[in-house]
Each structure stands twice: as C-alpha cells, then as structure tokens.
Design a protein around this motif. Sequence first.
Motif, PDB file in Angstrom:
ATOM      1  N   ARG A  14      39.023  44.930   6.184  1.00 29.72           N
ATOM      2  CA  ARG A  14      40.380  45.208   6.682  1.00 29.72           C
ATOM      3  C   ARG A  14      41.447  44.919   5.629  1.00 29.72           C
ATOM      4  O   ARG A  14      42.596  45.316   5.798  1.00 29.72           O
ATOM      5  CB  ARG A  14      40.648  44.406   7.962  1.00 29.72           C
ATOM      6  N   SER A  15      41.061  44.241   4.548  1.00 28.78           N
ATOM      7  CA  SER A  15      42.010  43.986   3.463  1.00 28.78           C
ATOM      8  C   SER A  15      41.590  44.722   2.194  1.00 28.78           C
ATOM      9  O   SER A  15      41.907  44.282   1.087  1.00 28.78           O
ATOM     10  CB  SER A  15      42.146  42.486   3.207  1.00 28.78           C
ATOM     11  N   SER A  16      40.838  45.816   2.372  1.00 25.65           N
ATOM     12  CA  SER A  16      40.504  46.773   1.313  1.00 25.65           C
ATOM     13  C   SER A  16      39.421  46.312   0.351  1.00 25.65           C
ATOM     14  O   SER A  16      39.217  46.932  -0.685  1.00 25.65           O
ATOM     15  CB  SER A  16      41.757  47.193   0.522  1.00 25.65           C
ATOM     16  N   ARG A  17      38.695  45.244   0.680  1.00 21.36           N
ATOM     17  CA  ARG A  17      37.629  44.765  -0.197  1.00 21.36           C
ATOM     18  C   ARG A  17      36.281  45.273   0.309  1.00 21.36           C
ATOM     19  O   ARG A  17      35.950  45.124   1.488  1.00 21.36           O
ATOM     20  CB  ARG A  17      37.644  43.246  -0.277  1.00 21.36           C
ATOM     21  N   VAL A  18      35.508  45.848  -0.594  1.00 15.47           N
ATOM     22  CA  VAL A  18      34.265  46.503  -0.205  1.00 15.47           C
ATOM     23  C   VAL A  18      33.127  46.087  -1.139  1.00 15.47           C
ATOM     24  O   VAL A  18      33.352  45.634  -2.261  1.00 15.47           O
ATOM     25  CB  VAL A  18      34.412  48.041  -0.226  1.00 15.47           C
ATOM     26  N   TYR A  19      31.893  46.278  -0.637  1.00 13.37           N
ATOM     27  CA  TYR A  19      30.694  45.920  -1.388  1.00 13.37           C
ATOM     28  C   TYR A  19      30.056  47.160  -1.999  1.00 13.37           C
ATOM     29  O   TYR A  19      30.070  48.236  -1.405  1.00 13.37           O
ATOM     30  CB  TYR A  19      29.678  45.255  -0.463  1.00 13.37           C
ATOM     31  N   ALA A  20      29.485  46.984  -3.180  1.00 15.72           N
ATOM     32  CA  ALA A  20      28.695  48.028  -3.825  1.00 15.72           C
ATOM     33  C   ALA A  20      27.526  47.350  -4.529  1.00 15.72           C
ATOM     34  O   ALA A  20      27.484  46.120  -4.660  1.00 15.72           O
ATOM     35  CB  ALA A  20      29.538  48.816  -4.826  1.00 15.72           C
ATOM     36  N   MET A  21      26.575  48.135  -4.996  1.00 11.27           N
ATOM     37  CA  MET A  21      25.417  47.554  -5.672  1.00 11.27           C
ATOM     38  C   MET A  21      25.814  46.787  -6.923  1.00 11.27           C
ATOM     39  O   MET A  21      25.090  45.905  -7.382  1.00 11.27           O
ATOM     40  CB  MET A  21      24.423  48.655  -6.030  1.00 11.27           C
ATOM     41  N   THR A  22      26.992  47.100  -7.465  1.00 18.27           N
ATOM     42  CA  THR A  22      27.452  46.435  -8.685  1.00 18.27           C
ATOM     43  C   THR A  22      28.485  45.338  -8.413  1.00 18.27           C
ATOM     44  O   THR A  22      29.129  44.852  -9.334  1.00 18.27           O
ATOM     45  CB  THR A  22      28.057  47.460  -9.641  1.00 18.27           C
ATOM     46  N   ALA A  56      40.654  50.606   7.922  1.00 18.00           N
ATOM     47  CA  ALA A  56      39.831  49.473   8.345  1.00 18.00           C
ATOM     48  C   ALA A  56      38.525  49.943   8.962  1.00 18.00           C
ATOM     49  O   ALA A  56      37.462  49.352   8.738  1.00 18.00           O
ATOM     50  CB  ALA A  56      40.604  48.606   9.331  1.00 18.00           C
ATOM     51  N   THR A  57      38.585  51.017   9.747  1.00 22.37           N
ATOM     52  CA  THR A  57      37.379  51.543  10.377  1.00 22.37           C
ATOM     53  C   THR A  57      36.371  52.005   9.332  1.00 22.37           C
ATOM     54  O   THR A  57      35.194  51.617   9.359  1.00 22.37           O
ATOM     55  CB  THR A  57      37.735  52.718  11.315  1.00 22.37           C
ATOM     56  N   LEU A  58      36.826  52.811   8.393  1.00 26.80           N
ATOM     57  CA  LEU A  58      35.915  53.376   7.409  1.00 26.80           C
ATOM     58  C   LEU A  58      35.314  52.302   6.500  1.00 26.80           C
ATOM     59  O   LEU A  58      34.120  52.349   6.172  1.00 26.80           O
ATOM     60  CB  LEU A  58      36.641  54.432   6.572  1.00 26.80           C
ATOM     61  N   CYS A  59      36.110  51.319   6.111  1.00 26.66           N
ATOM     62  CA  CYS A  59      35.581  50.279   5.224  1.00 26.66           C
ATOM     63  C   CYS A  59      34.709  49.275   5.972  1.00 26.66           C
ATOM     64  O   CYS A  59      33.749  48.731   5.408  1.00 26.66           O
ATOM     65  CB  CYS A  59      36.722  49.578   4.492  1.00 26.66           C
ATOM     66  N   THR A  60      35.004  49.039   7.251  1.00 19.26           N
ATOM     67  CA  THR A  60      34.135  48.171   8.045  1.00 19.26           C
ATOM     68  C   THR A  60      32.772  48.819   8.245  1.00 19.26           C
ATOM     69  O   THR A  60      31.736  48.153   8.151  1.00 19.26           O
ATOM     70  CB  THR A  60      34.780  47.847   9.405  1.00 19.26           C
ATOM     71  N   ILE A  61      32.757  50.112   8.533  1.00 17.71           N
ATOM     72  CA  ILE A  61      31.476  50.820   8.642  1.00 17.71           C
ATOM     73  C   ILE A  61      30.656  50.613   7.371  1.00 17.71           C
ATOM     74  O   ILE A  61      29.459  50.292   7.422  1.00 17.71           O
ATOM     75  CB  ILE A  61      31.713  52.319   8.908  1.00 17.71           C
ATOM     76  N   HIS A  62      31.300  50.779   6.224  1.00 16.48           N
ATOM     77  CA  HIS A  62      30.565  50.629   4.964  1.00 16.48           C
ATOM     78  C   HIS A  62      30.070  49.195   4.766  1.00 16.48           C
ATOM     79  O   HIS A  62      28.891  48.967   4.454  1.00 16.48           O
ATOM     80  CB  HIS A  62      31.438  51.032   3.776  1.00 16.48           C
ATOM     81  N   ASN A  63      30.962  48.207   4.906  1.00 17.50           N
ATOM     82  CA  ASN A  63      30.564  46.825   4.629  1.00 17.50           C
ATOM     83  C   ASN A  63      29.475  46.330   5.568  1.00 17.50           C
ATOM     84  O   ASN A  63      28.560  45.607   5.165  1.00 17.50           O
ATOM     85  CB  ASN A  63      31.781  45.900   4.706  1.00 17.50           C
TER      86      ASN A  63
END
Length: 396
Positions: A302-310, A356-363
Amino acid sequence: MFSLGRELPGALGRTGTISTPHGEIRTPAFIPVGTRATVKAVLPEQMAELGAQALLANAYHLYLQPGADIVDEAGGLGAFMNWPGPTFTDSGGFQVLSLGAGFQKTLSMASKGVEADDVIAEGKNRLATVDDDGVTFKSHLDGSKHRFTPEVSMQIQHQLGADIMFAFDELTTLMNTYGYQVESLARTQDWARRCVDEHRRLSATRADKPAQALFGVVQGAQHEDLRRQAARGLVPLGFDGYGIGGAIEKDNLGTIVRWVCEELEPHKPRHLLGISEPDDLFTAVENGCDTFDCVSPSRVARSSRVYAMTGRYNLLVAASRRDFGPIDPACDCYTCAHYSKAYLHHLFKTKEYVAATLCTIHNERFTVRLVDDMRAHLEAGTFADFRDDFLARFYG
C-alpha cells in the motif's frame, strides 16, 4: 490434525499436511493476514486465485468491530468474509498488549539494551494493564474500556469460528527485565491451562459447530532457559499445535525457533507468528516451523514497495516512470501479467486506490509462492540449493 511428510536431513525442517473442517493446508505455508476479515484492498476470491491456502484474522479487531456475535450469526469467519478455505484467528493478545505499550509493530526494537519492567513508548499513554487474571484495556477506536481474560478470548474466538485459534498469552518486549520475563511466563502458562479448560467447555456446548483446533503460544523472549521451559510446559496441556510468539531479534530467529521446536512434539504443527521476509522464512522453515503469518506483504504494497527475485524496491522511484516491464518478469501473478511498473508508478502518484490492490496481489503471491517453492524443494531434497540461490539473488 497434522500428518508429517518429508523431513530435511540434518535439520528440523519438514513438509506436512494440516487437516481442518474447511480443507487441508500443505506445509510449509504462508498464511496471509486479513486483520478485520479482509486482506486490505483484495477480494477473498483473488486471494484464492493467488494460491493462499488459509487466511488469518484478528480477534481483538473483530471483537471491537463488528462484534464476535455478529460473525457467529453470519456462520463464522469464513462465511462472513466469503472465504471457503481454512481460517486462523489470533487471540487478541498482541494487539491488546502492543497497543497498550504504544509500540504497535516495533515492540522489540525501539530501545535496544534498555531494560525495564513497565515499558511504554515515548510520548504514548498506557492503554492496557496486566494482572494475573487478564488484561484491562482501552479501545484504540473510541477509548472505551474492555477486559480480556483467557476465558473471554476463547469465547470470542469460538464465536468467530476459525479452524485454528491461539491461546491468550502475555506479549513481552526485549526491554523487559529477565525477572519480569519469568513472572510473565508463569502467567502465560496459567492462562494456557485456562484456555484449554474453556476451549473444552465451549466445544462441548457448541457441538453443532465445526471443530476448532487450539494452539498454545510459546513465549520467553530471547532466553534459552525460558523458551525451553515454556515449550515443555505447554506439551502436557494437550494443545493441537503451537504458535511461537514474542519479540525476537532477527539475528536470533533461527536459534530461538530451534530451541522451541526441539522441545515440541514433532507430530503437531508449529506456527511462527508475524514473519514474512524471505530470509526469515527460510530460517524458520529449516528450523522446524510449518506455517507463518504477517501483515507486511499487504502493508508495504500500500506504500508502493514490492518484491522481486532481485530484492524489494519502491515503485515511486523515478526509474519506474518509463519502465513498461512488470514488477518481476519471473512472477506469474495477475498484476505482472497485465500491468507495467510505469502504470503502477502513475497510480501511486495520482493516489488511485487500485494501486494498492494490484501491488497487494503481487506481494501476497510472491510470498505465498516462495513458501510453496520451499515445500517443493523440501520434497525434492534440493532445499539447501534453492535457499542459497534465492537469497544470493534477492539480497545480492
């Protein structure tokens, strides 16, 4: 309730299956948190699509709003939130006591090296007081006065109707003195016994409801003697499984989990409360934990921070503005399949709710899938190689 699968050679890690009235949970598994009977910004149907096997809600918050009796009338937590799978509820102890001390999610880290029996965050007023019978607290919503005892926590959780619930315990901080930790541990042990007694009474009087499992909670801060004593003290009470709670510094996580799991019955599930960072998950799995919960994946999304393999990064950085690739090319979530970092950057800049919805789905998908992959590699006998490769890329 728990059937053991493959065990990790030379370590305590294992696979298994938790059976509940609403389905099975293949372990290790990450359990996303829907604090108030919802994972913020995401529909329950979406949580199922991203692979969540179960959801956890909070007894404290649902007691205050809408009331456990209303959830009970609705048919229980799952029916109330339109979630057909297994559900967990925590006892409410974390919220009552952390809000009471004013630290919220940073209970253990605010004043490293400081010891005190009466811990309160700077500039905060105490909202909860503990005695041997229970906790008296003020609502963080309206200041109204309430009281939780082990019996009240069990009554609330039975009304909420989750498949797995936790015994009421006292949450201490790393700032509490050893003497207070000893005193608190004795209180939590007594509360655990009272929870078991009340759980059995309620199970008999509500025999028409689906069976609920009760997990005891192991406290003891970072003291080996207290952690082992706490675990040994819970075993004779007949819990269906165990939660490992309390304030733990990151560097000591694996050691403390191992102490506890060495003392617990191997044929019962172990849940580590409140972790989700990749290195912590690997550490907990190889030291014997089966399930985990944490609000962090949805909170940071919700604060724009997301996870990736890197690694983890912030979508609001300028580099995202013209980046038309996905958050993570290796991710199979709906967001990464359909939306670019540039679009998500735009949504956050314009404060659109769907960000927030789209990034929560990803995280949430990232975290759920990571633990699913750990389970697959445990089964295949390749866990150590997978761990080393993932951590090198994520933290490299």
